[in-house]
Design a protein around this motif. Structure first.
Motif, PDB file in Angstrom:
ATOM      1  N   SER A  84      14.740  19.601 -10.571  1.00 45.82           N
ATOM      2  CA  SER A  84      14.375  18.683  -9.493  1.00 45.82           C
ATOM      3  C   SER A  84      13.332  17.675  -9.956  1.00 45.82           C
ATOM      4  CB  SER A  84      13.838  19.459  -8.285  1.00 45.82           C
ATOM      5  OG  SER A  84      12.588  20.043  -8.590  1.00 45.82           O
ATOM      6  N   MET A  85      13.204  16.624  -9.172  1.00 50.38           N
ATOM      7  CA  MET A  85      12.207  15.594  -9.468  1.00 50.38           C
ATOM      8  C   MET A  85      11.728  14.993  -8.156  1.00 50.38           C
ATOM      9  SD  MET A  85      14.819  12.743 -10.967  1.00 50.38           S
ATOM     10  CE  MET A  85      16.276  13.771 -11.106  1.00 50.38           C
ATOM     11  N   ASP A  86      10.491  14.514  -8.156  1.00 49.32           N
ATOM     12  CA  ASP A  86       9.927  13.809  -7.016  1.00 49.32           C
ATOM     13  C   ASP A  86       9.988  12.315  -7.295  1.00 49.32           C
ATOM     14  OD1 ASP A  86       9.263  16.301  -6.027  1.00 49.32           O
ATOM     15  OD2 ASP A  86       7.100  16.015  -6.171  1.00 49.32           O
ATOM     16  N   VAL A  87      10.421  11.572  -6.295  1.00 48.09           N
ATOM     17  CA  VAL A  87      10.500  10.119  -6.404  1.00 48.09           C
ATOM     18  C   VAL A  87       9.621   9.515  -5.314  1.00 48.09           C
ATOM     19  CG1 VAL A  87      11.987   8.088  -6.327  1.00 48.09           C
ATOM     20  CG2 VAL A  87      12.857  10.231  -7.298  1.00 48.09           C
ATOM     21  N   GLU A  88       8.661   8.696  -5.727  1.00 51.25           N
ATOM     22  CA  GLU A  88       7.825   7.980  -4.773  1.00 51.25           C
ATOM     23  C   GLU A  88       8.427   6.598  -4.543  1.00 51.25           C
ATOM     24  OE1 GLU A  88       3.168   6.926  -4.253  1.00 51.25           O
ATOM     25  OE2 GLU A  88       4.098   6.244  -6.113  1.00 51.25           O
ATOM     26  N   VAL A  89       8.475   6.189  -3.284  1.00 50.30           N
ATOM     27  CA  VAL A  89       8.919   4.842  -2.931  1.00 50.30           C
ATOM     28  C   VAL A  89       7.811   4.179  -2.122  1.00 50.30           C
ATOM     29  CG1 VAL A  89      10.629   3.438  -1.720  1.00 50.30           C
ATOM     30  CG2 VAL A  89      11.346   5.515  -2.900  1.00 50.30           C
ATOM     31  N   VAL A  90       7.441   2.974  -2.521  1.00 50.50           N
ATOM     32  CA  VAL A  90       6.443   2.185  -1.804  1.00 50.50           C
ATOM     33  C   VAL A  90       7.120   0.926  -1.281  1.00 50.50           C
ATOM     34  CG1 VAL A  90       4.240   0.974  -1.948  1.00 50.50           C
ATOM     35  CG2 VAL A  90       4.588   3.062  -3.274  1.00 50.50           C
ATOM     36  N   ALA A  91       6.889   0.617  -0.006  1.00 51.78           N
ATOM     37  CA  ALA A  91       7.418  -0.603   0.611  1.00 51.78           C
ATOM     38  C   ALA A  91       6.282  -1.611   0.730  1.00 51.78           C
ATOM     39  CB  ALA A  91       7.997  -0.299   1.990  1.00 51.78           C
ATOM     40  N   TRP A  92       6.443  -2.731   0.047  1.00 54.37           N
ATOM     41  CA  TRP A  92       5.454  -3.819   0.078  1.00 54.37           C
ATOM     42  C   TRP A  92       6.006  -4.945   0.939  1.00 54.37           C
ATOM     43  CZ3 TRP A  92       0.819  -2.937  -2.052  1.00 54.37           C
ATOM     44  CH2 TRP A  92       0.726  -1.939  -3.031  1.00 54.37           C
ATOM     45  N   MET A  93       5.195  -5.414   1.897  1.00 51.83           N
ATOM     46  CA  MET A  93       5.585  -6.543   2.719  1.00 51.83           C
ATOM     47  C   MET A  93       5.033  -7.810   2.071  1.00 51.83           C
ATOM     48  SD  MET A  93       5.248  -6.966   6.869  1.00 51.83           S
ATOM     49  CE  MET A  93       3.547  -6.439   6.884  1.00 51.83           C
ATOM     50  N   GLU A  94       5.939  -8.775   1.855  1.00 49.95           N
ATOM     51  CA  GLU A  94       5.494 -10.025   1.256  1.00 49.95           C
ATOM     52  C   GLU A  94       4.547 -10.744   2.205  1.00 49.95           C
ATOM     53  OE1 GLU A  94       8.603 -12.632  -0.056  1.00 49.95           O
ATOM     54  OE2 GLU A  94       9.212 -11.270  -1.648  1.00 49.95           O
ATOM     55  N   PRO A  95       3.509 -11.374   1.647  1.00 50.81           N
ATOM     56  CA  PRO A  95       2.575 -12.120   2.499  1.00 50.81           C
ATOM     57  C   PRO A  95       3.219 -13.417   3.006  1.00 50.81           C
ATOM     58  CG  PRO A  95       2.018 -12.436   0.199  1.00 50.81           C
ATOM     59  CD  PRO A  95       3.142 -11.435   0.231  1.00 50.81           C
ATOM     60  N   GLU A  96       2.600 -14.006   4.015  1.00 45.08           N
ATOM     61  CA  GLU A  96       3.114 -15.261   4.552  1.00 45.08           C
ATOM     62  C   GLU A  96       2.739 -16.450   3.676  1.00 45.08           C
ATOM     63  OE1 GLU A  96       2.260 -15.751   8.696  1.00 45.08           O
ATOM     64  OE2 GLU A  96       2.912 -13.723   9.168  1.00 45.08           O
ATOM     65  N   GLN A  97       1.658 -16.327   2.919  1.00 45.54           N
ATOM     66  CA  GLN A  97       1.179 -17.394   2.046  1.00 45.54           C
ATOM     67  C   GLN A  97       1.226 -16.920   0.601  1.00 45.54           C
ATOM     68  OE1 GLN A  97       0.129 -20.429   3.346  1.00 45.54           O
ATOM     69  NE2 GLN A  97       0.721 -19.647   5.355  1.00 45.54           N
ATOM     70  N   GLU A  98       1.561 -17.805  -0.311  1.00 51.90           N
ATOM     71  CA  GLU A  98       1.693 -17.463  -1.724  1.00 51.90           C
ATOM     72  C   GLU A  98       0.417 -16.866  -2.313  1.00 51.90           C
ATOM     73  OE1 GLU A  98       3.210 -19.488  -5.907  1.00 51.90           O
ATOM     74  OE2 GLU A  98       2.683 -20.771  -4.223  1.00 51.90           O
ATOM     75  N   GLU A  99      -0.736 -17.366  -1.902  1.00 47.70           N
ATOM     76  CA  GLU A  99      -1.998 -16.903  -2.484  1.00 47.70           C
ATOM     77  C   GLU A  99      -2.480 -15.563  -1.905  1.00 47.70           C
ATOM     78  OE1 GLU A  99      -2.723 -19.616   0.944  1.00 47.70           O
ATOM     79  OE2 GLU A  99      -1.638 -19.898  -0.906  1.00 47.70           O
ATOM     80  N   GLN A 100      -1.791 -15.055  -0.895  1.00 49.92           N
ATOM     81  CA  GLN A 100      -2.156 -13.769  -0.304  1.00 49.92           C
ATOM     82  C   GLN A 100      -1.532 -12.616  -1.093  1.00 49.92           C
ATOM     83  OE1 GLN A 100      -0.607 -14.502   3.643  1.00 49.92           O
ATOM     84  NE2 GLN A 100      -2.648 -14.996   4.434  1.00 49.92           N
ATOM     85  N   GLU A 101      -2.113 -11.443  -0.945  1.00 50.74           N
ATOM     86  CA  GLU A 101      -1.621 -10.237  -1.620  1.00 50.74           C
ATOM     87  C   GLU A 101      -0.543  -9.547  -0.781  1.00 50.74           C
ATOM     88  OE1 GLU A 101      -2.587  -9.014  -4.676  1.00 50.74           O
ATOM     89  OE2 GLU A 101      -3.636 -10.931  -4.839  1.00 50.74           O
ATOM     90  N   PRO A 102       0.426  -8.892  -1.429  1.00 50.68           N
ATOM     91  CA  PRO A 102       1.396  -8.081  -0.675  1.00 50.68           C
ATOM     92  C   PRO A 102       0.675  -6.974   0.086  1.00 50.68           C
ATOM     93  CG  PRO A 102       2.055  -8.315  -2.976  1.00 50.68           C
ATOM     94  CD  PRO A 102       0.662  -8.848  -2.863  1.00 50.68           C
ATOM     95  N   ILE A 103       1.277  -6.534   1.175  1.00 48.58           N
ATOM     96  CA  ILE A 103       0.691  -5.497   2.031  1.00 48.58           C
ATOM     97  C   ILE A 103       1.498  -4.220   1.859  1.00 48.58           C
ATOM     98  CG2 ILE A 103       0.243  -4.834   4.422  1.00 48.58           C
ATOM     99  CD1 ILE A 103       0.188  -7.976   4.954  1.00 48.58           C
ATOM    100  N   ARG A 104       0.808  -3.115   1.568  1.00 45.65           N
ATOM    101  CA  ARG A 104       1.483  -1.810   1.485  1.00 45.65           C
ATOM    102  C   ARG A 104       1.834  -1.392   2.904  1.00 45.65           C
ATOM    103  NH1 ARG A 104       0.377   2.488  -2.851  1.00 45.65           N
ATOM    104  NH2 ARG A 104       1.708   4.212  -2.219  1.00 45.65           N
ATOM    105  N   ALA A 105       3.108  -1.512   3.247  1.00 45.98           N
ATOM    106  CA  ALA A 105       3.553  -1.264   4.614  1.00 45.98           C
ATOM    107  C   ALA A 105       3.904   0.200   4.863  1.00 45.98           C
ATOM    108  CB  ALA A 105       4.749  -2.146   4.939  1.00 45.98           C
ATOM    109  N   ALA A 106       4.443   0.876   3.835  1.00 45.08           N
ATOM    110  CA  ALA A 106       4.881   2.266   3.995  1.00 45.08           C
ATOM    111  C   ALA A 106       5.083   2.881   2.618  1.00 45.08           C
ATOM    112  CB  ALA A 106       6.181   2.336   4.795  1.00 45.08           C
ATOM    113  N   ASP A 107       5.112   4.216   2.584  1.00 45.01           N
ATOM    114  CA  ASP A 107       5.485   4.917   1.360  1.00 45.01           C
ATOM    115  C   ASP A 107       6.105   6.254   1.733  1.00 45.01           C
ATOM    116  OD1 ASP A 107       3.263   6.708   1.793  1.00 45.01           O
ATOM    117  OD2 ASP A 107       1.972   5.386   0.636  1.00 45.01           O
ATOM    118  N   ALA A 108       6.801   6.842   0.787  1.00 54.17           N
ATOM    119  CA  ALA A 108       7.463   8.126   1.029  1.00 54.17           C
ATOM    120  C   ALA A 108       7.629   8.859  -0.294  1.00 54.17           C
ATOM    121  CB  ALA A 108       8.832   7.919   1.672  1.00 54.17           C
TER     122      ALA A 108
END
Length: 128
Positions: A84-108
Motif C-alpha cells: 500500500s501507499m499513501d497519496v496526498e492531494v492538495v487543491a490550490w485555488m488560483e488567485p484573482e491577480q497574477e501577483e497574488q499567491e495561490p490559496i490552499r483550498a483543501a487537501d486529502a
C-alpha cells in the motif's frame, strides 16, 4: 511514459456554476471525486501496477471555492508500505491577480493498494 521518480501529478479544473451548491461554492463531493481520480493516477504512476482505493484517511476544506475559480490539484506519494501507499492531494485555488499567491483550498490523504493481474495485493517494488 517516462517520468521523474515521485514527481507530482497535476490536474487543473475550472469550477462551473453547475458544480456549485446554493451558496455558489463547489460541492465537496465533486472535489473529492477529482482528488480520488488524481490520487489513483498518482499511485498508478508510482507503482506501475493496477491500484485500488483502500481508504481516505482524511479530507480538509480550508476556504469556500466559488464557481468561476480555477483549481490546481497536486498529487504525490508520501508513504510506501509493502503493498500500500499513501497519496496526498492538495487543491490550490488560483488567485484573482497574477501577483497574488495561490490559496490552499483543501487537501486529502488517500490509501491505495497495488494489485497483481489477479487483483490480489502486490508488493510495491519502489520506495521513496
Amino acid at each position: 511514459m517516462k517520468q521523474e521518480h515521485n514527481q507530482p501529478v497535476i490536474m487543473t479544473r475550472s469550477v462551473m456554476l453547475s458544480m456549485a451548491n446554493s451558496a455558489g461554492h463547489l460541492f465537496g463531493g465533486t472535489l473529492m471525486g477529482w482528488m480520488d481520480e488524481l490520487s489513483g493516477i498518482t499511485a498508478h504512476r508510482f507503482a506501475w501496477t493496477r491500484v485500488t482505493t483502500a481508504a481516505v484517511k482524511g479530507m480538509n476544506f480550508y476556504v469556500p471555492i466559488p464557481y468561476g475559480s480555477v483549481l490546481q490539484l497536486e498529487g504525490r506519494v508520501v508513504r510506501v508500505g509493502n503493498t500500500s501507499m499513501d497519496v496526498e492531494v492538495v487543491a490550490w485555488m488560483e488567485p484573482e491577480q497574477e501577483e497574488q499567491e495561490p490559496i490552499r483550498a483543501a487537501d486529502a490523504l488517500f490509501v491505495y493498494v497495488s494489485l497483481d493481474e489477479n487483483r490480489k495485493p502486490k508488493k510495491i517494488q519502489r520506495s521513496l
